[in-house]
Write a protein that holds these residues in place. Structure first.
Motif, PDB file in Angstrom:
ATOM      1  N   GLY A  13       0.842  -1.167   0.000  1.00 49.84           N
ATOM      2  CA  GLY A  13       0.000   0.000   0.000  1.00 49.84           C
ATOM      3  C   GLY A  13       0.888   1.231   0.000  1.00 49.84           C
ATOM      4  O   GLY A  13       2.069   1.171  -0.356  1.00 49.84           O
ATOM      5  N   VAL A  14       0.355   2.353   0.439  1.00 49.77           N
ATOM      6  CA  VAL A  14       1.043   3.635   0.327  1.00 49.77           C
ATOM      7  C   VAL A  14       2.368   3.645   1.080  1.00 49.77           C
ATOM      8  O   VAL A  14       3.428   3.937   0.507  1.00 49.77           O
ATOM      9  CB  VAL A  14       0.122   4.766   0.837  1.00 49.77           C
ATOM     10  N   ASP A  15       2.355   3.345   2.386  1.00 49.70           N
ATOM     11  CA  ASP A  15       3.603   3.471   3.140  1.00 49.70           C
ATOM     12  C   ASP A  15       4.560   2.327   2.855  1.00 49.70           C
ATOM     13  O   ASP A  15       5.776   2.465   3.020  1.00 49.70           O
ATOM     14  CB  ASP A  15       3.372   3.663   4.639  1.00 49.70           C
ATOM     15  N   ASP A  16       4.056   1.176   2.375  1.00 48.42           N
ATOM     16  CA  ASP A  16       4.955   0.088   1.954  1.00 48.42           C
ATOM     17  C   ASP A  16       5.790   0.523   0.749  1.00 48.42           C
ATOM     18  O   ASP A  16       6.993   0.240   0.684  1.00 48.42           O
ATOM     19  CB  ASP A  16       4.160  -1.157   1.564  1.00 48.42           C
ATOM     20  N   VAL A  17       5.148   1.170  -0.227  1.00 50.47           N
ATOM     21  CA  VAL A  17       5.880   1.605  -1.416  1.00 50.47           C
ATOM     22  C   VAL A  17       6.900   2.671  -1.045  1.00 50.47           C
ATOM     23  O   VAL A  17       8.031   2.677  -1.558  1.00 50.47           O
ATOM     24  CB  VAL A  17       4.908   2.102  -2.503  1.00 50.47           C
ATOM     25  N   LEU A  18       6.545   3.570  -0.137  1.00 51.77           N
ATOM     26  CA  LEU A  18       7.526   4.551   0.345  1.00 51.77           C
ATOM     27  C   LEU A  18       8.713   3.844   0.990  1.00 51.77           C
ATOM     28  O   LEU A  18       9.873   4.212   0.765  1.00 51.77           O
ATOM     29  CB  LEU A  18       6.877   5.494   1.358  1.00 51.77           C
ATOM     30  N   ALA A  19       8.436   2.823   1.797  1.00 50.00           N
ATOM     31  CA  ALA A  19       9.508   2.078   2.457  1.00 50.00           C
ATOM     32  C   ALA A  19      10.381   1.356   1.437  1.00 50.00           C
ATOM     33  O   ALA A  19      11.613   1.319   1.564  1.00 50.00           O
ATOM     34  CB  ALA A  19       8.921   1.087   3.456  1.00 50.00           C
ATOM     35  N   GLY A 115      -4.638   4.061  -3.934  1.00 50.84           N
ATOM     36  CA  GLY A 115      -5.654   5.089  -4.119  1.00 50.84           C
ATOM     37  C   GLY A 115      -6.157   5.254  -5.542  1.00 50.84           C
ATOM     38  O   GLY A 115      -6.490   6.364  -5.965  1.00 50.84           O
ATOM     39  N   GLY A 116      -6.216   4.163  -6.304  1.00 49.23           N
ATOM     40  CA  GLY A 116      -6.731   4.252  -7.669  1.00 49.23           C
ATOM     41  C   GLY A 116      -5.744   4.793  -8.678  1.00 49.23           C
ATOM     42  O   GLY A 116      -6.141   5.259  -9.748  1.00 49.23           O
ATOM     43  N   VAL A 117      -4.438   4.714  -8.380  1.00 48.10           N
ATOM     44  CA  VAL A 117      -3.433   5.301  -9.262  1.00 48.10           C
ATOM     45  C   VAL A 117      -3.432   4.655 -10.642  1.00 48.10           C
ATOM     46  O   VAL A 117      -3.118   5.314 -11.641  1.00 48.10           O
ATOM     47  CB  VAL A 117      -2.025   5.198  -8.623  1.00 48.10           C
ATOM     48  N   ALA A 323       8.313  11.803  -9.191  1.00 47.08           N
ATOM     49  CA  ALA A 323       7.597  12.803  -8.397  1.00 47.08           C
ATOM     50  C   ALA A 323       6.144  12.917  -8.845  1.00 47.08           C
ATOM     51  O   ALA A 323       5.232  13.065  -8.020  1.00 47.08           O
ATOM     52  CB  ALA A 323       8.296  14.156  -8.518  1.00 47.08           C
ATOM     53  N   THR A 324       5.916  12.852 -10.147  1.00 47.49           N
ATOM     54  CA  THR A 324       4.551  12.937 -10.664  1.00 47.49           C
ATOM     55  C   THR A 324       3.713  11.760 -10.185  1.00 47.49           C
ATOM     56  O   THR A 324       2.574  11.919  -9.721  1.00 47.49           O
ATOM     57  CB  THR A 324       4.568  12.966 -12.199  1.00 47.49           C
ATOM     58  N   TRP A 325       4.267  10.545 -10.270  1.00 42.63           N
ATOM     59  CA  TRP A 325       3.563   9.337  -9.833  1.00 42.63           C
ATOM     60  C   TRP A 325       3.282   9.379  -8.339  1.00 42.63           C
ATOM     61  O   TRP A 325       2.165   9.091  -7.897  1.00 42.63           O
ATOM     62  CB  TRP A 325       4.418   8.124 -10.199  1.00 42.63           C
ATOM     63  N   TRP A 329      -0.632   9.195  -5.850  1.00 40.08           N
ATOM     64  CA  TRP A 329      -1.125   8.321  -4.787  1.00 40.08           C
ATOM     65  C   TRP A 329      -0.912   8.880  -3.390  1.00 40.08           C
ATOM     66  O   TRP A 329      -1.714   8.623  -2.485  1.00 40.08           O
ATOM     67  CB  TRP A 329      -0.573   6.898  -4.903  1.00 40.08           C
ATOM     68  N   LEU A 330       0.126   9.697  -3.195  1.00 41.82           N
ATOM     69  CA  LEU A 330       0.257  10.339  -1.886  1.00 41.82           C
ATOM     70  C   LEU A 330      -0.801  11.418  -1.699  1.00 41.82           C
ATOM     71  O   LEU A 330      -1.322  11.605  -0.591  1.00 41.82           O
ATOM     72  CB  LEU A 330       1.656  10.942  -1.731  1.00 41.82           C
ATOM     73  N   GLY A 331      -1.134  12.112  -2.794  1.00 39.71           N
ATOM     74  CA  GLY A 331      -2.194  13.113  -2.696  1.00 39.71           C
ATOM     75  C   GLY A 331      -3.501  12.486  -2.247  1.00 39.71           C
ATOM     76  O   GLY A 331      -4.227  13.032  -1.403  1.00 39.71           O
TER      77      GLY A 331
END
Length: 466
Positions: A13-19, A115-117, A323-325, A329-331
């Motif tokens: 999910g979101v924070d996994d991809v950041l990690a 988030g539907g990216v 940065a665009t991608w 999903w972070l937005g």
């Protein structure tokens, strides 16, 4: 100096991809395996997010090379044409080891985990056929098998395998020198539990397990008592925590004992050649105190989205694919967190604003904080983190309302050695020094702003001075 080997067990999910981006962009570390588990989303769905991550990183390499911008550490240490440096990606558990309950977190991460990216930014998304290399070709049709081979040939930055991820974990632990591989566990612990049960001596070769899960002195985020990762597979959490014990059977859940007859500690079997696993735990107590603020992310991204790259007479807008991608999903995650603030009421979030010195949207960076500890040098760990060592932390696996609760003995009574008298009523072995778990509980970290800026600089790079 040789790079440290990492196994990243995640549910992207979101924070996994950041990690994962943080790990891939750490020069001192090498990701040997990305192991996928059910959790935030299903395993099949999470594959697409991982493949998208590597595709975006390849697009970022081309963008930065074209515009003569500094490459990310990932690009410098992972050749686009040399698969010997690429991590393996493997599918793992699709359900808990006990199969007693299943959960998901689509309510926050979205149906696709980001988030539907894949619908809102399809230019960054791989085809749905990207999952075919992870299936045994014998189970596919002739046309699917042909497509599978083509997908494997086209894969950039990762090596897909159809072997279960817990067996890939064991393979790497066998092949690498003992005490050199770190497992970063940021999903339900089903894959690790299956590996530990299947081959305890090999699993014990791990240098350390750095795990995000549980809650000790703060409320849970699934129930009043339980955190998501541990709640999703309580038996797996109990099994992995038991690997830290000199007597694993003293804390194994009842439902796992029959399956764990070979899971014996060195104190129970004279022929055993393995000892307890070192495990560092990041519970909600510390991860919820580390947040990534929307305004920090927007400021850091501004240059990558607006700066014209340094090419003479270029009119290219200079929009970084990465940065665009991430903005997409972070937005979405920032917006969902704002909705959650309104639903929950403001007191907890007001305290967060005061702690951070700023207000506005944020997400809690549970998994990136855990990853940062795993990749940090011993000096950074000592300077930035405080750890309570050898805590006898156990899992509640049968309670009606306390399912997934982390339990500590708060009576303040010291454990006794075998030659010392113990109270007669100590059936669970809380006071026996030979029993119980030995978990290293991380209790303090670098703080939101310091960590948030480190995270963004490592993942995106620094445009200052260009």
């Amino acid at each position: 100096m040789a790079q440290r080997k990492l196994i990243v067990d995640c549910d992207p999910g979101v924070d996994d991809v950041l990690a994962l981006l943080l790990a891939l962009n750490t020069p001192s570390c090498s990701v040997a395996l990305v192991s996928l588990c059910f959790g935030n989303i299903g395993v099949a769905t999470s594959v697409r997010n991982v493949v998208a991550t590597f595709q975006v990183l390849e697009s970022e390499r081309q963008y930065r090379s074209l515009h003569k911008l500094p490459l990310l550490p990932y690009h410098l240490h992972n050749s686009a044409d040399d698969s010997s440096t690429w991590p393996t990606v493997a599918l793992g558990s699709t359900f808990p080891v006990s199969a007693r309950r299943t959960v998901g977190a689509e309510f926050f991460h979205g149906a696709d985990g980001l988030g539907g990216v894949h619908e809102s930014a399809p230019q960054f998304s791989p085809s749905e056929t990207c999952i075919l290399p992870f299936y045994d070709p014998k189970t596919l049709s002739a046309d699917q098998a042909i497509t599978r081979e083509q997908v494997i040939r086209d894969a950039k930055g990762y090596i897909p395998t159809c072997r279960p991820s817990w067996r890939e974990i064991l393979r790497i632990l066998r092949e690498e020198p003992e005490n050199t591989v770190t497992i970063v566990a940021i999903a339900p612990l089903s894959n690790l539990a299956r590996a530990a049960l299947e081959d305890p001596p090999t699993f014990s070769r791990v240098k350390e397990v750095v795990c995000m899960g549980g809650n000790v002195s703060v409320p849970g985020n699934m129930t009043p008592f339980a955190e998501f990762n541990f709640y999703a597979d309580v038996d797996a959490a109990a099994i992995v925590l038991a690997t830290t014990s000199r007597n694993p059977g003293s804390t194994l859940p009842p439902s796992a004992i029959a399956a764990a007859t070979c899971f014996r500690g060195p104190g129970e079997d004279d022929d055993a050649k393995y000892g307890p696993v070192k495990l560092y735990l990041f519970p909600l107590d510390i991860t919820t105190r580390h947040r990534l603020r929307k305004q920090w992310f927007v400021k850091c991204c501004a240059g990558w989205l607006d700066k014209t790259p340094g090419i003479a007479n270029s009119r290219h807008p200079g929009e970084s694919p990465l940065a665009t991608w991430m903005t997409v999903w972070l937005g979405g995650a920032f917006r969902r967190m704002e909705d959650l603030v309104l639903f929950e009421g403001g007191s907890r979030h007001a305290a967060a604003d005061q702690a951070d010195g700023v207000g506005g949207a944020y997400i809690e960076v549970h998994d990136p904080l855990t990853m940062y500890f795993a990749i940090a040098s011993e000096k950074e760990r000592a300077e930035l983190f405080n750890v309570s060592e050898n805590m006898d932390l156990r899992m509640e696996t049968t309670g009606q309302w306390s399912w997934g609760m982390c339990v500590l003995d708060r009576r303040g009574i010291a454990k006794r050695d075998s030659h010392e008298p113990r109270p007669a009523r100590d059936d669970a072995g809380w006071l026996d020094v030979t029993k119980g778990n030995r978990v290293n509980l991380v209790v303090e970290g670098p703080g939101s702003h310091a960590f948030g800026m480190k995270l963004l600089e490592r993942v995106l790079g620094d445009l200052e001075g260009l």
